[in-house]
Design a protein around this motif. Structure first.
Motif, mmCIF file in Angstrom:
data_model
loop_
_atom_site.group_PDB
_atom_site.id
_atom_site.type_symbol
_atom_site.label_atom_id
_atom_site.label_comp_id
_atom_site.label_asym_id
_atom_site.label_seq_id
_atom_site.Cartn_x
_atom_site.Cartn_y
_atom_site.Cartn_z
ATOM 1 N N MET A 1 0.719 -1.119 -0.084
ATOM 2 C CA MET A 1 0.004 0.094 0.023
ATOM 3 C C MET A 1 0.696 1.459 -0.158
ATOM 4 O O MET A 1 2.079 1.071 0.250
ATOM 5 C CB MET A 1 -0.921 -0.255 1.333
ATOM 6 N N GLN A 2 0.384 2.288 -0.396
ATOM 7 C CA GLN A 2 1.143 3.493 -0.575
ATOM 8 C C GLN A 2 0.792 4.829 0.028
ATOM 9 O O GLN A 2 -0.289 5.044 0.513
ATOM 10 C CB GLN A 2 1.178 3.748 -1.901
ATOM 11 N N VAL A 13 -0.090 2.450 1.835
ATOM 12 C CA VAL A 13 -0.721 1.665 2.512
ATOM 13 C C VAL A 13 0.136 1.064 3.705
ATOM 14 O O VAL A 13 -0.167 1.010 4.754
ATOM 15 C CB VAL A 13 -1.351 0.497 2.017
ATOM 16 N N CYS A 14 1.389 0.603 3.066
ATOM 17 C CA CYS A 14 1.864 -0.372 3.943
ATOM 18 C C CYS A 14 2.200 0.052 5.351
ATOM 19 O O CYS A 14 1.754 -0.474 6.482
ATOM 20 C CB CYS A 14 2.908 -1.011 3.356
ATOM 21 N N ALA A 15 3.066 1.077 5.556
ATOM 22 C CA ALA A 15 3.327 1.522 6.951
ATOM 23 C C ALA A 15 2.031 2.000 7.518
ATOM 24 O O ALA A 15 2.054 1.671 8.738
ATOM 25 C CB ALA A 15 4.461 2.717 6.889
ATOM 26 N N ALA A 127 -1.333 -7.884 -7.229
ATOM 27 C CA ALA A 127 -0.358 -7.545 -6.158
ATOM 28 C C ALA A 127 0.796 -6.946 -6.765
ATOM 29 O O ALA A 127 1.073 -7.076 -7.978
ATOM 30 C CB ALA A 127 -0.126 -9.354 -5.375
ATOM 31 N N HIS A 128 1.474 -6.188 -5.806
ATOM 32 C CA HIS A 128 2.867 -5.658 -6.275
ATOM 33 C C HIS A 128 4.091 -6.317 -6.137
ATOM 34 O O HIS A 128 3.941 -6.977 -4.839
ATOM 35 C CB HIS A 128 2.817 -4.007 -5.779
ATOM 36 N N MET A 129 4.886 -6.021 -6.939
ATOM 37 C CA MET A 129 6.099 -6.842 -6.794
ATOM 38 C C MET A 129 7.232 -6.043 -5.866
ATOM 39 O O MET A 129 8.234 -6.659 -5.426
ATOM 40 C CB MET A 129 6.774 -7.137 -8.248
ATOM 41 N N ILE A 159 4.865 -10.293 3.819
ATOM 42 C CA ILE A 159 3.492 -9.879 3.910
ATOM 43 C C ILE A 159 3.086 -9.032 2.834
ATOM 44 O O ILE A 159 2.041 -9.139 2.107
ATOM 45 C CB ILE A 159 3.139 -9.255 5.462
ATOM 46 N N ASP A 160 3.970 -8.007 2.696
ATOM 47 C CA ASP A 160 3.635 -6.708 1.938
ATOM 48 C C ASP A 160 4.673 -6.657 0.594
ATOM 49 O O ASP A 160 5.582 -6.227 0.896
ATOM 50 C CB ASP A 160 3.694 -5.545 2.641
ATOM 51 N N ASP A 161 4.423 -7.338 -0.425
ATOM 52 C CA ASP A 161 2.988 -7.927 -0.837
ATOM 53 C C ASP A 161 2.985 -9.166 -1.689
ATOM 54 O O ASP A 161 2.663 -9.541 -2.347
ATOM 55 C CB ASP A 161 2.378 -6.868 -1.494
ATOM 56 N N LYS A 162 4.525 -9.544 -1.338
ATOM 57 C CA LYS A 162 4.884 -10.948 -2.113
ATOM 58 C C LYS A 162 3.986 -12.255 -1.522
ATOM 59 O O LYS A 162 3.784 -12.913 -2.333
ATOM 60 C CB LYS A 162 6.346 -11.168 -1.934
ATOM 61 N N ASP A 193 6.068 -0.502 -8.648
ATOM 62 C CA ASP A 193 6.183 0.949 -8.099
ATOM 63 C C ASP A 193 4.922 1.470 -7.308
ATOM 64 O O ASP A 193 4.520 2.554 -7.354
ATOM 65 C CB ASP A 193 6.125 1.900 -9.373
ATOM 66 N N GLU A 194 4.322 0.285 -6.521
ATOM 67 C CA GLU A 194 2.984 0.621 -5.625
ATOM 68 C C GLU A 194 3.717 1.694 -4.359
ATOM 69 O O GLU A 194 3.163 2.241 -4.163
ATOM 70 C CB GLU A 194 2.382 -0.868 -5.294
ATOM 71 N N GLU A 195 4.984 1.151 -3.952
ATOM 72 C CA GLU A 195 5.325 1.941 -2.797
ATOM 73 C C GLU A 195 5.832 3.431 -3.200
ATOM 74 O O GLU A 195 5.782 4.091 -2.154
ATOM 75 C CB GLU A 195 6.633 1.005 -2.156
ATOM 76 N N ALA A 196 6.279 3.653 -4.178
ATOM 77 C CA ALA A 196 6.656 5.153 -4.627
ATOM 78 C C ALA A 196 5.390 5.814 -5.360
ATOM 79 O O ALA A 196 5.198 6.934 -5.472
ATOM 80 C CB ALA A 196 7.794 5.140 -4.963
ATOM 81 N N ASN A 220 -7.117 -6.985 -4.111
ATOM 82 C CA ASN A 220 -5.841 -6.401 -4.006
ATOM 83 C C ASN A 220 -5.502 -6.314 -2.565
ATOM 84 O O ASN A 220 -6.393 -6.672 -1.615
ATOM 85 C CB ASN A 220 -5.904 -5.157 -4.412
ATOM 86 N N GLU A 221 -4.267 -5.838 -2.196
ATOM 87 C CA GLU A 221 -4.071 -5.631 -0.616
ATOM 88 C C GLU A 221 -5.109 -4.573 -0.096
ATOM 89 O O GLU A 221 -5.742 -3.830 -0.828
ATOM 90 C CB GLU A 221 -2.500 -5.054 -0.420
ATOM 91 N N GLY A 222 -5.066 -4.102 1.162
ATOM 92 C CA GLY A 222 -5.972 -3.027 1.709
ATOM 93 C C GLY A 222 -6.512 -3.422 2.963
ATOM 94 O O GLY A 222 -7.001 -2.680 3.735
HETATM 95 ZN ZN LIG Z 1 1.631 -3.057 -0.062
#
Ligand SMILES: [Zn+2]
Length: 493
Positions: A1-2, A13-15, A127-129, A159-162, A193-196, A220-222
């Protein structure tokens, strides 16, 4: 997530998810959540048959994906995409690399229900790589070693996101192996490039390759499968998200020698403004989704908290109730109103010089439907200082429509989750964090967020942090849930 454009938003999202997940439980309960060495193995109902062999196979995919370092920047997702392409090829599934930038490609593959691709009913597995970076000295194991330890697999992206990437892949491969008679196309998509959220992100992917990924539904994640006291407490499915906007606060004044203090010193004016802004509480507004969430969460809380949750919208006790709930759980506070977090300060060039300008960055999260213009007007009035200006930075977020709680796919998620986790409640979430699903929702895809693994608060904290890990048992449950969900929804029975 972003987040939004950059690390100001701490990688979307992730953090934020980690923080929020921690916040889901009142503090006094968090201590009871099982920690290291206690992989969670919740009860299973009847489902798609024995998927344990598939889960073991998917565990090796997860391990290999962790070993491919896709830290963003620079991402280098193409190496992961090529690895997935090889797995699919062995299964007799054609896939396509979608070039995004040098070294960065997304991957798409589809299983069609008929001779022609039909996006009108299709289900997209997303899912993002890419992964966020690591502070290597703080890890107890190699972050890119996929080290097995105490029933867990350790590694950045576990977990995020592999994890979800591998579980999606397992469900997709399952459909092919079982030769399922399909009632809709299923599309597997691995994104960059989901994280950025930069030039190789889902936004660009949609702009360049929409015809290859267009679908009616996506997962998707979330959202998450929330675990408390060793048991799955509830499944939270993200159907909506708050809208991130970056705002700059600038104070201007006269520069001069610091030995002669000036009343219009911009540093003083800025800090006073930031303090007022940070203490501002926007009005409470319960969206339909948040109302549904509170209705569902109340019976899971202790009676005192439940009482206040049920009082939120009463005329006499509502105000007090929202204060109690906001103090109990910072995520609940953020679910009920627009929020503003000051995140960066920028002022001064030398210790003995009063600068002519000082600025701060605010991370604003709007409830869907609220406008940043209205919020800034309110904050400007509150600051009440002609030396201080508030401005929206470009690329402010767009509010996406909520995904429907009445759709076939949402109903399928509710059913599969309840079956998988012994009838626990399934609640809709309006996440305070942002995901790629907003872009999909803006393109008319009914998008749902659910990382399928039952995870403890303690493990969610490690996302974007040190020693990220997933228990092998939780991963297997997630694989089973994805197989159950995709098989149940896309195969004719
Ligand atoms: Zn993520």
């Amino acid at each position: 997530m972003q987040g939004i454009r950059n690390s100001v938003f701490c990688g979307r999202v992730c953090a934020l998810l980690a923080i929020a997940a921690v916040a889901v439980l009142p503090t006094r309960l968090s201590a009871q959540v099982p920690g290291i060495g206690q992989p969670v193995v919740p009860q299973t109902n009847s489902g798609p048959g024995d998927t344990s062999a598939l889960a073991r196979e998917a565990t090796t995919w997860l391990a290999e994906l962790i070993k491919i370092n896709t830290t963003n920047p620079p991402g280098n997702e193409e190496a992961a995409a090529k690895y997935i392409a090889r797995i699919l090829q062995k299964e007799g599934i054609a896939s396509e690399l979608l070039p995004m930038a040098p070294g960065r490609s997304a991957l798409v593959a589809r299983l069609n229900a008929s001779a022609f691709a039909d996006p009108s009913k299709a289900l997209l597995l997303v899912a993002h790589m890419d992964v966020v970076g690591v502070e290597r000295p703080k890890w107890t194991v190699d972050p890119f070693g996929a080290v097995p330890k105490d029933g867990y697999i350790y590694g950045r992206g576990a977990i995020d996101d592999k994890g979800m990437l591998a579980a999606n892949l397992a469900a997709f491969v399952y459909m092919k192996r079982t030769n399922a008679r399909m009632n809709r196309d299923v599309i597997f998509l691995a994104t960059d490039d989901e994280e950025a959220s930069g030039d190789a992100s889902i936004k660009m992917l949609i702009a360049k390759y929409w015809d290859k990924i267009a679908a009616k539904y996506s997962i998707n994640e979330g959202g998450n499968v929330f675990v408390k006291n060793g048991k799955v407490q509830y499944v939270g499915v993200q159907v909506s998200e708050k809208v991130p906007v970056t705002v700059t606060v600038t104070a201007k004044g006269t520069s001069g020698h610091a030995s002669i203090p000036l009343k219009d010193n911009p540093v003083t004016h800025l800090t006073a403004a930031v303090e007022k802004i940070a203490n501002y509480n926007a009005p409470v507004h319960l969206t339909t989704i948040v109302r549904r969430y509170f209705e569902g969460i109340a019976p899971l809380e202790d009676s005192e908290i439940a009482k206040w949750i049920r009082s939120i919208e009463t005329p006499d006790r509502g105000e007090h109730a929202t204060r109690v709930l906001a103090d109990t759980n910072p995520m609940w506070n953020a679910m009920m109103r627009d929020t503003v977090s000051p995140t960066m300060l920028n002022a001064g060039v030398r210790a003995n010089v009063i600068p002519s300008e000082a600025s701060a960055t605010l991370n604003v999260r709007l409830l869907p439907g609220n406008t940043v213009t209205a919020l800034l007007a309110e904050l400007t009035k509150l600051v009440n200082d002609p030396q201080v200006k508030l401005e929206v930075q470009k690329d402010g977020g767009l509010a996406a429509p909520d995904s429907s709680l009445e759709s076939d796919f949402y109903q399928a998620i509710v059913k599969a989750s309840a079956e998988e986790f012994g009838g626990v409640p399934v609640l809709p979430l309006q996440s305070t964090w942002a995901t790629d699903s907003a872009q999909l929702r803006l393109h008319n895809v009914q998008s749902y967020g659910l990382v399928p693994f039952p995870v403890t608060v303690e493990d969610l904290r490690r996302m974007h942090g040190d020693d990220e890990r997933i228990s092998a048992a939780a991963f297997a449950k997630g694989v089973n849930l994805m197989v159950r969900l995709v098989g149940g929804f896309a195969a004719s029975h």
